[in-house]
Design a protein around this motif. Structure first.
Motif, PDB file in Angstrom:
ATOM      1  N   PRO A 256      16.991  -3.942 -13.139  1.00  0.00           N
ATOM      2  CA  PRO A 256      15.748  -3.250 -13.386  1.00  0.00           C
ATOM      3  C   PRO A 256      14.481  -3.564 -12.534  1.00  0.00           C
ATOM      4  CG  PRO A 256      16.293  -5.168 -14.733  1.00  0.00           C
ATOM      5  CD  PRO A 256      17.420  -4.828 -14.029  1.00  0.00           C
ATOM      6  N   HIS A 257      14.380  -4.521 -11.975  1.00  0.00           N
ATOM      7  CA  HIS A 257      13.353  -4.884 -11.046  1.00  0.00           C
ATOM      8  C   HIS A 257      13.761  -5.328  -9.594  1.00  0.00           C
ATOM      9  CE1 HIS A 257      11.526  -5.017 -14.899  1.00  0.00           C
ATOM     10  NE2 HIS A 257      12.002  -6.194 -15.231  1.00  0.00           N
ATOM     11  N   TRP A 258      13.174  -4.900  -8.779  1.00  0.00           N
ATOM     12  CA  TRP A 258      13.304  -5.245  -7.320  1.00  0.00           C
ATOM     13  C   TRP A 258      12.312  -5.562  -6.568  1.00  0.00           C
ATOM     14  CZ3 TRP A 258      17.768  -3.291  -4.888  1.00  0.00           C
ATOM     15  CH2 TRP A 258      18.667  -2.637  -5.841  1.00  0.00           C
ATOM     16  N   LEU A 259      12.743  -6.615  -5.707  1.00  0.00           N
ATOM     17  CA  LEU A 259      11.627  -7.148  -4.569  1.00  0.00           C
ATOM     18  C   LEU A 259      11.887  -6.521  -3.192  1.00  0.00           C
ATOM     19  CD1 LEU A 259       9.312  -9.051  -3.733  1.00  0.00           C
ATOM     20  CD2 LEU A 259      11.007 -10.615  -3.679  1.00  0.00           C
ATOM     21  N   ILE A 260      10.809  -5.851  -2.661  1.00  0.00           N
ATOM     22  CA  ILE A 260      11.142  -5.118  -1.244  1.00  0.00           C
ATOM     23  C   ILE A 260      10.036  -5.813  -0.288  1.00  0.00           C
ATOM     24  CG2 ILE A 260      11.087  -3.070   0.065  1.00  0.00           C
ATOM     25  CD1 ILE A 260      11.572  -1.604  -2.302  1.00  0.00           C
ATOM     26  N   ALA A 261      10.592  -6.805   0.610  1.00  0.00           N
ATOM     27  CA  ALA A 261       9.771  -7.330   1.685  1.00  0.00           C
ATOM     28  C   ALA A 261      10.001  -6.650   3.101  1.00  0.00           C
ATOM     29  CB  ALA A 261      10.135  -8.625   1.668  1.00  0.00           C
TER      30      ALA A 261
ATOM     31  N   VAL B  97       5.339   0.655  -9.462  1.00  0.00           N
ATOM     32  CA  VAL B  97       5.312   0.427  -8.133  1.00  0.00           C
ATOM     33  C   VAL B  97       4.178  -0.335  -7.548  1.00  0.00           C
ATOM     34  CG1 VAL B  97       5.567   1.538  -5.578  1.00  0.00           C
ATOM     35  CG2 VAL B  97       6.705   2.769  -7.611  1.00  0.00           C
ATOM     36  N   VAL B  98       4.441  -1.465  -7.011  1.00  0.00           N
ATOM     37  CA  VAL B  98       3.382  -2.281  -6.597  1.00  0.00           C
ATOM     38  C   VAL B  98       3.574  -2.626  -5.182  1.00  0.00           C
ATOM     39  CG1 VAL B  98       2.233  -4.871  -6.985  1.00  0.00           C
ATOM     40  CG2 VAL B  98       3.523  -3.667  -8.996  1.00  0.00           C
TER      41      VAL B  98
ATOM     42  N   TYR C 255      10.115  -0.711 -15.524  1.00  0.00           N
ATOM     43  CA  TYR C 255      10.872  -1.081 -14.632  1.00  0.00           C
ATOM     44  C   TYR C 255       9.973  -1.467 -13.312  1.00  0.00           C
ATOM     45  CZ  TYR C 255      14.435   0.536 -17.333  1.00  0.00           C
ATOM     46  OH  TYR C 255      15.442   0.883 -18.356  1.00  0.00           O
ATOM     47  N   LEU C 256      10.102  -2.502 -12.499  1.00  0.00           N
ATOM     48  CA  LEU C 256       9.164  -2.843 -11.345  1.00  0.00           C
ATOM     49  C   LEU C 256       9.896  -2.737 -10.168  1.00  0.00           C
ATOM     50  CD1 LEU C 256       7.704  -6.267 -12.519  1.00  0.00           C
ATOM     51  CD2 LEU C 256       6.508  -3.906 -12.275  1.00  0.00           C
ATOM     52  N   ILE C 257       8.929  -2.231  -9.265  1.00  0.00           N
ATOM     53  CA  ILE C 257       9.308  -2.394  -7.597  1.00  0.00           C
ATOM     54  C   ILE C 257       8.176  -3.109  -7.109  1.00  0.00           C
ATOM     55  CG2 ILE C 257       9.710  -1.168  -5.411  1.00  0.00           C
ATOM     56  CD1 ILE C 257      10.591   1.338  -7.106  1.00  0.00           C
ATOM     57  N   VAL C 258       8.421  -4.137  -6.784  1.00  0.00           N
ATOM     58  CA  VAL C 258       7.334  -5.086  -5.838  1.00  0.00           C
ATOM     59  C   VAL C 258       7.518  -5.180  -4.703  1.00  0.00           C
ATOM     60  CG1 VAL C 258       6.141  -7.213  -5.998  1.00  0.00           C
ATOM     61  CG2 VAL C 258       6.990  -6.434  -8.020  1.00  0.00           C
ATOM     62  N   ALA C 259       6.556  -4.774  -3.733  1.00  0.00           N
ATOM     63  CA  ALA C 259       6.878  -4.772  -2.534  1.00  0.00           C
ATOM     64  C   ALA C 259       5.443  -5.463  -1.648  1.00  0.00           C
ATOM     65  CB  ALA C 259       6.640  -3.202  -1.894  1.00  0.00           C
ATOM     66  N   GLY C 260       6.213  -6.091  -0.500  1.00  0.00           N
ATOM     67  CA  GLY C 260       4.777  -6.629   0.380  1.00  0.00           C
ATOM     68  C   GLY C 260       5.170  -7.122   1.635  1.00  0.00           C
TER      69      GLY C 260
ATOM     70  N   GLN D 203      12.228 -13.076 -11.618  1.00  0.00           N
ATOM     71  CA  GLN D 203      12.646 -12.002 -12.807  1.00  0.00           C
ATOM     72  C   GLN D 203      13.011 -10.691 -11.834  1.00  0.00           C
ATOM     73  OE1 GLN D 203      12.467 -12.240 -15.795  1.00  0.00           O
ATOM     74  NE2 GLN D 203      11.742 -14.402 -15.803  1.00  0.00           N
ATOM     75  N   LEU D 204      12.990 -10.661 -10.462  1.00  0.00           N
ATOM     76  CA  LEU D 204      13.399  -9.613  -9.533  1.00  0.00           C
ATOM     77  C   LEU D 204      14.736  -9.688  -9.116  1.00  0.00           C
ATOM     78  CD1 LEU D 204       9.958  -9.277  -7.873  1.00  0.00           C
ATOM     79  CD2 LEU D 204      10.482  -8.500  -9.805  1.00  0.00           C
ATOM     80  N   THR D 205      15.500  -9.243  -9.689  1.00  0.00           N
ATOM     81  CA  THR D 205      17.253  -9.170  -9.251  1.00  0.00           C
ATOM     82  C   THR D 205      17.537  -8.721  -8.177  1.00  0.00           C
ATOM     83  OG1 THR D 205      17.640  -9.365 -11.609  1.00  0.00           O
ATOM     84  CG2 THR D 205      19.628  -9.102 -10.232  1.00  0.00           C
TER      85      THR D 205
END
Length: 380
Positions: free
Chosen positions: A115-120, A214-215, A253-258, A275-277
């Protein structure tokens, strides 16, 4: 000495040549099943994958799967990530095919599964291209898109025709997060009244519309210029963490990018990361960002992320639903192409006022395999 004692004292041979089974050709190489000797484990083969690749004269070898007494290896004769020609397409509701894995399989972002994604990723690493592909793939689907763009809106404003809401300052982000928390509360009560645990167990006619948040540039949410911002940052961090904790069951649902994601930004970042699988790590400028993204998953994934060359933008280390990591590359979708797609599907945008009402519009299934844009050849 009894038979059972002799069995327990049997010598364990681990430095033996593998007993290779049937070799099955694949599109980019071959797959082979190997019987393990007594005392061997799949980790014994994981440690020597580079040596196997040189011995077999292939690009790479990786452990595909294992079961007691057997391990399956997949050899890739050439790097499929040099050019990615696969089209970005909707692969079902909340599923987007965005590129290729190193195994030749599609790289799919599935929010129902993860459900949640971390994109670096650093500048020019391909992070924005991946976001473009995800937004383009979600545009034709019956979902709401919400944007948090702390770069003054320059990243997500081109897609405003498809976004139900867009926040470009910290104050706007705090207000929008408060609305999202209120939406979660309404959906929670709707599920409780019908004695179900998720919105997907509700009847279609009352099921609320899924929301993908989308963050972009998450570090800006946590940076503090002076102590006067401390309280506002704490509220924002708490609200975002609450959305991450409760969102899966209630369709948010979350997309956290940075570019920069580190524990020094504050304790809220570490709690959010937990929380970001789904994790996607492109080339980064500092090792802590790679550690923050992949370090709690697998040391080998962290080492692979530090070896991504600058001349291959879009290449990343991906960890998803199966708990394993892969090298992957997103298909190239320019900002102009993504903007055209979002304008073409502007009629799919739910109004933010309607999303805050309960129940929301029913969800209709998406035809799988619907192409969003044909992918041209991608140069290395």
């Amino acid at each position: 000495m009894t038979i059972s004692q002799r069995r327990r004292l049997r010598r364990a041979e681990v430095e033996l040549a593998p007993r290779i089974g049937l070799i099955r050709p694949t599109r980019n190489g071959f797959r082979v099943s190997i019987r393990l000797h007594d005392g061997q484990a799949p980790e014994d083969y994981t440690r020597v994958l580079d040596r196997l690749a040189h011995a077999w004269r292939v690009h790479s070898v990786r452990v595909l799967s294992w079961r007691p007494g057997r391990v399956t290896l997949q050899a890739t004769s050439r790097d499929p990530l040099t050019q990615v020609r696969i089209p970005v397409c909707s692969d079902g509701l909340l599923r987007v095919q965005v590129g290729l894995l190193e195994t030749g399989a599609p790289f799919v972002v599935d929010f129902r599964l993860v459900p949640h994604w971390l994109i670096a990723g650093a500048t020019q690493s391909g992070k924005s291209t991946l976001l473009n592909a995800i937004i383009a793939g979600l545009a034709p689907q019956p979902v709401a898109l919400v944007g948090f763009d702390l770069k003054g809106g320059v990243e997500l404003t081109p897609y405003a025709d498809r976004l139900s809401a867009l926040a470009t300052t910290r104050a706007e982000c705090a207000a929008l997060l408060a609305d999202l928390v209120a939406i979660l509360g309404d959906r929670m009560r709707a599920c409780r009244d019908r004695r179900v645990r998720t919105i997907w167990q509700l009847p279609e006619q009352v099921r609320p519309t899924p929301i993908v948040v989308v963050v972009d540039e998450v570090a800006e949410l946590y940076l503090m210029a002076d102590k006067s911002e401390k309280e506002e940052i704490a509220k924002t961090s708490t609200a975002l963490l609450r959305v991450a904790q409760l969102g899966r069951a209630f369709g948010v649902y979350l997309i956290v990018a940075g570019q920069r994601v580190g524990s020094d930004l504050g304790p809220g970042v570490t709690a959010l990361r937990a929380q970001l699988t789904g994790r996607v790590c492109h080339r980064v400028n500092d090792p802590e960002t790679a550690t923050m993204t992949l370090g709690d998953l697998d040391p080998a994934a962290l080492a692979a992320a530090c070896q991504i060359p600058p001349e291959l933008p879009g290449v990343a280390i991906v960890s998803g639903g199966d708990g394993r990591w892969y090298r992957a590359r997103s298909a190239y979708i320019s900002e102009e192409q993504a903007e055209q797609i979002t304008k073409a599907y502007a009629q799919m945008r739910p109004a933010w006022a309607d999303l805050k009402a309960t129940p929301a519009a029913p969800v209709n299934p998406v035809e799988p395999g619907h192409p969003v844009i044909e992918q041209p050849a991608q140069a290395a």
